[in-house]
Scaffold this active site. Structure first.
Site, short mmCIF file in Angstrom:
data_model
loop_
_atom_site.label_atom_id
_atom_site.label_comp_id
_atom_site.label_asym_id
_atom_site.label_seq_id
_atom_site.Cartn_x
_atom_site.Cartn_y
_atom_site.Cartn_z
N HIS A 1 0.86 -1.19 0.00
CA HIS A 1 0.00 0.00 0.00
C HIS A 1 0.89 1.24 0.00
O HIS A 1 2.00 1.20 0.55
CB HIS A 1 -0.86 -0.05 1.27
CG HIS A 1 -1.91 1.00 1.37
ND1 HIS A 1 -1.64 2.28 1.75
CD2 HIS A 1 -3.25 0.93 1.16
CE1 HIS A 1 -2.77 2.98 1.79
NE2 HIS A 1 -3.77 2.18 1.42
N LYS B 1 -10.10 -0.80 10.77
CA LYS B 1 -10.22 -2.04 9.98
C LYS B 1 -10.47 -3.25 10.87
O LYS B 1 -10.71 -4.35 10.39
CB LYS B 1 -8.97 -2.25 9.13
CG LYS B 1 -8.78 -1.19 8.05
CD LYS B 1 -7.71 -1.60 7.09
CE LYS B 1 -7.12 -0.46 6.29
NZ LYS B 1 -7.96 0.09 5.24
N GLN C 1 -4.26 -5.00 7.08
CA GLN C 1 -5.23 -5.98 6.58
C GLN C 1 -5.13 -7.32 7.30
O GLN C 1 -6.13 -8.04 7.39
CB GLN C 1 -5.02 -6.22 5.07
CG GLN C 1 -5.28 -5.01 4.20
CD GLN C 1 -6.75 -4.58 4.17
OE1 GLN C 1 -7.66 -5.31 4.54
NE2 GLN C 1 -6.98 -3.35 3.72
N ASP D 1 3.26 -4.30 8.06
CA ASP D 1 2.03 -3.53 7.93
C ASP D 1 0.87 -4.49 8.15
O ASP D 1 0.53 -5.28 7.27
CB ASP D 1 2.00 -2.89 6.54
CG ASP D 1 0.67 -2.21 6.25
OD1 ASP D 1 -0.26 -2.31 7.08
OD2 ASP D 1 0.55 -1.58 5.18
N CYS E 1 -4.89 2.56 -3.59
CA CYS E 1 -3.62 3.08 -3.04
C CYS E 1 -2.46 2.13 -3.28
O CYS E 1 -1.59 1.96 -2.42
CB CYS E 1 -3.75 3.41 -1.56
SG CYS E 1 -5.02 4.61 -1.20
#
Ligand code: C6P
Length: 416
Positions: free
Chosen positions: A131, A234, A211, A208, A373
């Protein structure tokens, strides 16, 4: 707390009853089919009520020992910090930094660590599925320091090509930044293996988790990573709040990214000293009610058997795979089911993804369309945009049918 607490088996109907937004018609009277959890998850009632509780009963700024409300709210915020610590298996609560979200967390490391420690000739290892939030900060840090970016190539099915790792992970690699799960391809990356290889080269690794963290248990010690970042919104929590976890010795060595109140120890005319962790990285007033509600969101997720959640989300994904593969002209991006999470990005021949999303919306089906993104990834895929369905714990098999029906409807409208 939510009605679904204590269920021994995953019960999607009970889960849905926890989410007010799923149990009311859209403003135009349609039934919502929410397939955009990868962008932002919906909120269970317990999270909404927690926000209201803070704002109604004990909202104030977090100054312990000044007045009653300050004590109450500080206890709640620090309780939430401990919930996060336990959730990700961090050794110390001081390593849990409240930030504005994943983007803010990565920038804190890209400024506080990378700009301080990277030198010309050092290498930062990325890959094109990242991302922009885990891409542009490193690009800018490399420009600022003279470091070089290198990229792990992708396989044709959208996984990191680990057969090429030894070529790109070198003695000059100082930092590896990688997503736990791609927000487009759904690819789940082999973090433990990457962390071990990075460690062997003396490089640090940031994951990261925007997700990946919402979809399954994570333990930073087991994974052997140095930094983990994720966003509240999220993981069924509020927006405006996120987490930066880092090993304390790294956080202590880093410079703060933002300066001002709360993060200082002493301020003199010409210089200042910094507060201990975590305050050093929490300049100004943190999103107070949101931090407390993030703790509640994590408790909400933790009540479910992770294997049951995974099985449910993968059943949805498998059904989407099967139905979409049966529709002529549909291309699905990313790896097979065994290497992905509950995200399915696709294109339909002859129909722009934005038109798809628009037509789906006419039927109450909410998906995302665009480059999500991830422009370097879309360049790699040779697509300007894709459509994306992403599933959360509240989605049903019937909603996957609605997705497939919406594609058939769009094809009919466009006579494809
Ligand atoms: N992705 C989507 O895919 P923030 O906006 O800071 O909460 O999260 C940024 C971010 C970082 N990494 C990954 C893997 C992400 O998926 C995201 C956010 C959203 O729809 C919005 S682009």
């Amino acid at each position: 707390m939510a009605t679904s607490v204590g269920k021994s088996k995953f019960d999607v109907a009970a889960v849905r009853s926890d989410f007010p937004i799923l149990n009311q018609p859209l403003p135009n009277g349609q039934t919502l089919v929410y397939l955009d959890t990868g962008a932002s998850a919906q909120k269970p009632l317990c999270v909404i009520e927690k926000l209201t509780e803070v704002l109604t009963h004990y909202y104030s700024n977090t100054h312990r020992g000044i007045h009653t409300l300050g004590d109450l709210v500080t206890t709640e915020v620090e309780g939430a910090r401990e919930i996060v610590r336990e959730f990700i298996g961090a050794p110390s609560v001081d390593e849990i930094i409240f930030t504005g979200g994943t983007t803010a967390s990565i920038n804190a490391v890209a400024y506080g660590w990378a700009r301080k420690f990277l030198k010309p000739g050092d290498e930062v290892l990325l890959n094109v599925m990242e991302h922009h939030a885990n891409f542009v900060p490193w690009q800018q840090a490399a420009i600022a320091t003279g470091a070089r970016l290198r990229f792990i190539p992708l396989t044709s099915d959208g996984q990191l090509d680990l057969t090429q790792l030894d070529t790109v992970l070198t003695d000059r690699t100082k930092f590896v930044a990688v997503t736990g799960m791609s927000n487009v391809l759904g690819t789940i990356n082999p973090i433990r293996e990457l962390a071990a290889k990075a460690r062997a080269k003396g490089a640090l690794i940031l994951v990261d988790g925007a997700q990946s963290v919402p979809h399954g248990p994570v333990n930073v010690r087991d994974l052997g990573i140095d930094f983990l970042v994720f966003s509240g919104h999220k993981i069924y929590g509020p927006s405006g709040i996120g987490i930066l976890w880092g090993k304390s010795k790294l956080l202590e060595a880093m410079d703060p990214f933002q300066f001002g109140g709360n993060m200082i120890r002493e301020v003199f005319l010409e210089t200042s000293t910094w507060s201990d962790l975590p305050g050093k990285f929490e300049a100004g007033t943190i999103p107070i009610a949101e931090a407390v509600a993030l703790g509640m969101a994590i408790k909400y997720v933790q009540q479910f058997d992770p294997q049951a959640v995974h099985a449910h989300e993968m059943e949805l994904t498998a059904k989407a795979f099967q139905l979409l593969h049966e529709i002529p002209g549909v291309t699905i991006y990313g790896p097979g089911l065994e290497h992905r999470g509950s995200i399915v990005s696709f294109t339909v021949e002859g129909v722009h993804p934005h038109d798809l999303a628009d037509l789906f919306n006419n039927r109450g089906v909410a998906i995302r369309a665009g480059h999500h993104c991830t422009m370097p990834l879309h360049e790699h895929l040779n697509e300007a945009a894709t459509a994306r369905a992403s599933f959360g714990l509240y989605n049903t098999l019937e909603e996957v049918d609605a997705l497939a029906d919406a594609i058939l409807y769009a094809k009919k409208v466009f006579r494809r």
